[in-house]
Design a protein around this motif. Structure first.
Motif, PDB file in Angstrom:
ATOM      1  N   GLN A 205       0.840  -1.190   0.000  1.00 41.23           N
ATOM      2  CA  GLN A 205       0.000   0.000   0.000  1.00 41.23           C
ATOM      3  C   GLN A 205       0.879   1.245   0.000  1.00 41.23           C
ATOM      4  OE1 GLN A 205      -3.371  -0.115   0.003  1.00 41.23           O
ATOM      5  NE2 GLN A 205      -3.648   2.099   0.013  1.00 41.23           N
ATOM      6  N   GLY A 206       0.617   2.166  -0.940  1.00 42.52           N
ATOM      7  CA  GLY A 206       1.377   3.406  -0.994  1.00 42.52           C
ATOM      8  C   GLY A 206       2.745   3.279  -1.637  1.00 42.52           C
ATOM      9  N   SER A 207       3.012   2.184  -2.339  1.00 42.44           N
ATOM     10  CA  SER A 207       4.331   1.983  -2.960  1.00 42.44           C
ATOM     11  C   SER A 207       4.523   2.930  -4.135  1.00 42.44           C
ATOM     12  CB  SER A 207       4.482   0.538  -3.426  1.00 42.44           C
ATOM     13  OG  SER A 207       3.429   0.181  -4.307  1.00 42.44           O
ATOM     14  N   PHE A 208       5.736   3.436  -4.304  1.00 44.52           N
ATOM     15  CA  PHE A 208       6.034   4.291  -5.450  1.00 44.52           C
ATOM     16  C   PHE A 208       6.742   3.514  -6.555  1.00 44.52           C
ATOM     17  CE2 PHE A 208       9.990   4.630  -3.054  1.00 44.52           C
ATOM     18  CZ  PHE A 208      10.962   4.579  -4.037  1.00 44.52           C
ATOM     19  N   LEU A 209       7.224   2.313  -6.239  1.00 49.86           N
ATOM     20  CA  LEU A 209       7.878   1.491  -7.244  1.00 49.86           C
ATOM     21  C   LEU A 209       7.422   0.048  -7.103  1.00 49.86           C
ATOM     22  CD1 LEU A 209      10.025   0.998  -9.450  1.00 49.86           C
ATOM     23  CD2 LEU A 209      11.710   0.678  -7.617  1.00 49.86           C
ATOM     24  N   ASN A 210       6.909  -0.513  -8.205  1.00 52.04           N
ATOM     25  CA  ASN A 210       6.518  -1.917  -8.258  1.00 52.04           C
ATOM     26  C   ASN A 210       7.151  -2.543  -9.496  1.00 52.04           C
ATOM     27  OD1 ASN A 210       4.652  -1.875  -5.978  1.00 52.04           O
ATOM     28  ND2 ASN A 210       3.338  -0.644  -7.291  1.00 52.04           N
ATOM     29  N   ILE A 211       7.800  -3.681  -9.304  1.00 48.37           N
ATOM     30  CA  ILE A 211       8.498  -4.345 -10.410  1.00 48.37           C
ATOM     31  C   ILE A 211       7.965  -5.758 -10.575  1.00 48.37           C
ATOM     32  CG2 ILE A 211      10.739  -5.109 -11.287  1.00 48.37           C
ATOM     33  CD1 ILE A 211      12.041  -2.953  -9.569  1.00 48.37           C
ATOM     34  N   PHE A 212       7.702  -6.142 -11.818  1.00 49.93           N
ATOM     35  CA  PHE A 212       7.335  -7.522 -12.133  1.00 49.93           C
ATOM     36  C   PHE A 212       8.395  -8.101 -13.057  1.00 49.93           C
ATOM     37  CE2 PHE A 212       5.486 -10.381 -15.361  1.00 49.93           C
ATOM     38  CZ  PHE A 212       5.133 -11.447 -14.542  1.00 49.93           C
ATOM     39  N   ILE A 213       8.885  -9.296 -12.718  1.00 56.22           N
ATOM     40  CA  ILE A 213       9.864  -9.999 -13.548  1.00 56.22           C
ATOM     41  C   ILE A 213       9.277 -11.354 -13.926  1.00 56.22           C
ATOM     42  CG2 ILE A 213      12.179 -11.009 -13.654  1.00 56.22           C
ATOM     43  CD1 ILE A 213      13.099  -8.891 -11.697  1.00 56.22           C
ATOM     44  N   ASN A 214       9.327 -11.663 -15.199  1.00 56.87           N
ATOM     45  CA  ASN A 214       8.766 -12.901 -15.718  1.00 56.87           C
ATOM     46  C   ASN A 214       9.899 -13.858 -16.092  1.00 56.87           C
ATOM     47  OD1 ASN A 214       7.335 -14.940 -16.919  1.00 56.87           O
ATOM     48  ND2 ASN A 214       6.495 -13.697 -18.576  1.00 56.87           N
ATOM     49  N   PHE A 253       8.677  -7.062  -6.753  1.00 51.93           N
ATOM     50  CA  PHE A 253       9.348  -6.204  -5.776  1.00 51.93           C
ATOM     51  C   PHE A 253       8.523  -4.935  -5.622  1.00 51.93           C
ATOM     52  CE2 PHE A 253      12.254  -2.603  -4.975  1.00 51.93           C
ATOM     53  CZ  PHE A 253      12.764  -2.997  -3.740  1.00 51.93           C
ATOM     54  N   SER A 254       8.291  -4.518  -4.386  1.00 52.68           N
ATOM     55  CA  SER A 254       7.489  -3.332  -4.112  1.00 52.68           C
ATOM     56  C   SER A 254       8.209  -2.479  -3.076  1.00 52.68           C
ATOM     57  CB  SER A 254       6.106  -3.755  -3.602  1.00 52.68           C
ATOM     58  OG  SER A 254       5.231  -2.648  -3.528  1.00 52.68           O
ATOM     59  N   LEU A 255       8.218  -1.155  -3.284  1.00 57.12           N
ATOM     60  CA  LEU A 255       9.001  -0.263  -2.436  1.00 57.12           C
ATOM     61  C   LEU A 255       8.163   0.946  -2.017  1.00 57.12           C
ATOM     62  CD1 LEU A 255      11.874   0.246  -1.270  1.00 57.12           C
ATOM     63  CD2 LEU A 255      12.399   1.477  -3.386  1.00 57.12           C
ATOM     64  N   VAL A 256       8.163   1.224  -0.721  1.00 59.00           N
ATOM     65  CA  VAL A 256       7.416   2.341  -0.149  1.00 59.00           C
ATOM     66  C   VAL A 256       8.374   3.254   0.595  1.00 59.00           C
ATOM     67  CG1 VAL A 256       5.612   3.018   1.486  1.00 59.00           C
ATOM     68  CG2 VAL A 256       5.341   0.939   0.130  1.00 59.00           C
ATOM     69  N   GLN A 257       8.250   4.579   0.399  1.00 56.68           N
ATOM     70  CA  GLN A 257       9.044   5.524   1.173  1.00 56.68           C
ATOM     71  C   GLN A 257       8.274   5.889   2.439  1.00 56.68           C
ATOM     72  OE1 GLN A 257      10.383   9.042  -0.854  1.00 56.68           O
ATOM     73  NE2 GLN A 257      11.239   9.958   1.003  1.00 56.68           N
ATOM     74  N   THR A 258       8.941   5.782   3.581  1.00 58.11           N
ATOM     75  CA  THR A 258       8.335   6.140   4.859  1.00 58.11           C
ATOM     76  C   THR A 258       9.137   7.272   5.490  1.00 58.11           C
ATOM     77  OG1 THR A 258       9.666   4.555   6.121  1.00 58.11           O
ATOM     78  CG2 THR A 258       7.597   3.752   5.185  1.00 58.11           C
ATOM     79  N   ASN A 263      10.120   0.811   3.233  1.00 57.93           N
ATOM     80  CA  ASN A 263       9.627  -0.551   3.427  1.00 57.93           C
ATOM     81  C   ASN A 263       9.612  -1.223   2.068  1.00 57.93           C
ATOM     82  OD1 ASN A 263       9.161  -0.218   6.163  1.00 57.93           O
ATOM     83  ND2 ASN A 263       7.042   0.435   5.868  1.00 57.93           N
ATOM     84  N   PHE A 264       9.919  -2.503   2.030  1.00 56.92           N
ATOM     85  CA  PHE A 264       9.900  -3.189   0.747  1.00 56.92           C
ATOM     86  C   PHE A 264       9.469  -4.639   0.937  1.00 56.92           C
ATOM     87  CE2 PHE A 264      14.147  -3.756   2.482  1.00 56.92           C
ATOM     88  CZ  PHE A 264      14.403  -5.102   2.272  1.00 56.92           C
ATOM     89  N   SER A 265       9.069  -5.250  -0.145  1.00 54.86           N
ATOM     90  CA  SER A 265       8.661  -6.651  -0.101  1.00 54.86           C
ATOM     91  C   SER A 265       9.092  -7.352  -1.374  1.00 54.86           C
ATOM     92  CB  SER A 265       7.141  -6.776   0.056  1.00 54.86           C
ATOM     93  OG  SER A 265       6.477  -6.410  -1.137  1.00 54.86           O
TER      94      SER A 265
END
Length: 430
Positions: A205-214, A253-258, A263-265
């Motif tokens: 939630q609120g991530s500014f960067l989301n990456i999908f790799i296939n 990969f998902s990245l949120v600025q706090t 925070n990342f996952s």
């Protein structure tokens, strides 16, 4: 008035492919880039400038640099008006950048080489799209299936407004494929890919960067590529690659600025049926770190903690040594370990590798840093059904390994007729 015709098309391309966006008039876009992309796209990066992020400043700086030469031909008022328009369109938007792996054949047909198709998109209102088109120069346009296509007369880059999404493809052919995919449903879009859907559901939630790799897009169907030729010398590895092909369906990969940082996952979507077929279990590697409590934090360079090394080794054996010939090779190696170190791989070494293990590296006053490998062999956790104490068993295994290593180094010294000496930079023997 802004003299929009003075801004060349190439500057606009530089502006687009450095990740700059256009201001959307609606909060919810009616088109997502994944609806226009083929399902075998290799990577998709999505940047949301509408949430707290560290990238908007970078976008503005890149825009300023890419447009500087063009702005020099305008009056001060025109420069300010044009710059204001372009800088406002980086706000509250979603930028998407994707690539697809492909193979290009030479004009004479004698050879081929790997390449990529690239795609770019951002949200924009029809009104701002018209302003954007007015900024371009030397641009041709045509219509395909009722949608206006725009492109440079000197390059293959093509862009179009699809709903409230400005979509750019690296060639007209790729643009046509994307529109056929979206408007005519000719083929399967990335938005319908199981791996992509699973990854998107895990975005923070609120991530500014989301990456999908296939990973499937990178897989070699027949493993006959010249780049993979050296691997043919390692039959076990090739067999393992073929067996595991298609196991992972997507990585995210998902990245949120706090306020304090980020925070990342990470998320991996895998094929459970394939795992079952290979007799593997990802759950074997889930654990809570504990061994770090015993490691000194001073001068530490690296610390890594994992769980169940035994399961990892078994998985590797299943994947890489399942063939008849590779199985023989592995058996030969275990027999040599028994003969040279008096250590049985299955009954002595493997049982002590069932729990947590860690590797730490510390800086020392010597050239070579201190390396510590730690295994959890607590008897209350790893006592076997026969009641054998794993601590005592581990001491015995360690003694054999130390003795084996000592003999191995002694033999190396004898064979080389030299003494192996490690010295520091001052010439002092270590």
């Amino acid at each position: 008035m802004i003299n929009l015709k003075k801004v060349p098309f190439l500057a606009l391309v530089a502006f687009m492919f450095t990740g700059l966006t256009a201001n959307a008039q609606t909060t919810t876009p009616n088109v997502e880039m994944a609806q226009l992309l083929p399902s075998d796209v290799a990577q998709l990066w999505e940047i949301n400038t509408g949430v707290t992020n560290p990238v908007s400043y970078i976008f503005n700086s890149l825009l300023s640099m890419s447009m500087q030469e063009s702005l020099n031909g305008m009056s001060a008022v025109e420069q300010q008006q044009t710059n204001d328009f372009l800088t406002t369109i980086v706000k509250n938007n979603k930028v998407s950048i994707a690539i697809k792996m492909t193979t290009v054949t030479s004009e004479d047909g004698t050879y081929s080489y790997p390449s990529t198709n690239s795609y770019f998109s951002f949200q924009i209102s029809p009104e701002n799209f018209k302003k954007f088109i007015a900024l371009t120069k030397d641009v041709s346009n045509e219509k395909y299936d009722g949608i206006a296509l725009y492109g440079s007369r000197t390059s293959n880059t093509t862009f179009a407004l699809v709903g409230n999404l400005m979509f750019t493809a690296s060639s007209r052919a790729e643009m046509v494929r994307a529109l056929d995919l979206y408007t005519k449903k000719m083929g399967t879009a990335l938005a319908q890919n199981d791996g992509y859907i699973a990854v998107r559901q895990k975005d923070l939630q609120g991530s500014f960067l989301n990456i999908f790799i296939n990973p499937l897009s990178y897989a070699q169907n027949d493993f006959s590529s010249a780049d993979l030729a050296p691997l043919n010398e390692i039959p076990a590895l090739m067999e393992g690659l073929k067996a595991a092909r298609g196991l992972v369906k997507g990585e995210g990969f998902s990245l949120v600025q706090t306020t304090p940082g980020f925070n990342f996952s990470f998320f991996v979507k895998y094929d459970q049926a394939k795992l079952t077929q290979l007799n593997l279990n990802f759950g074997d590697y889930n654990f809570l770190p504990q061994l770090y409590k015993w490691v000194n934090s001073q001068n530490i360079i690296l610390y890594s903690e994992q769980s169940n090394l035994q399961a990892s080794i078994k998985s590797i054996v299943k994947m890489y040594f399942s063939g008849v010939e590779t199985s023989k090779q592995f058996t030969t190696w275990k027999n040599s370990l028994k003969a040279d170190a008096n250590l049985d791989f299955d009954t002595e070494l493997m049982p002590i590798l069932k729990d947590k293990y860690s590797l730490s590296i510390h800086k020392t006053s010597q050239i070579i840093p201190a390396l510590t490998f730690m295994l959890n062999v607590s008897s209350d956790l790893n006592t076997v059904s026969s009641g054998e104490n794993m601590v005592a068993k581990s001491v015995n295994v360690l003694s054999k390994l130390v003795d084996y290593a000592d003999k191995a180094f002694t033999k190396m010294e004898k064979d080389a007729a030299v003494e192996l000496i490690i010295v520091d930079l001052m010439g002092n023997k270590i």
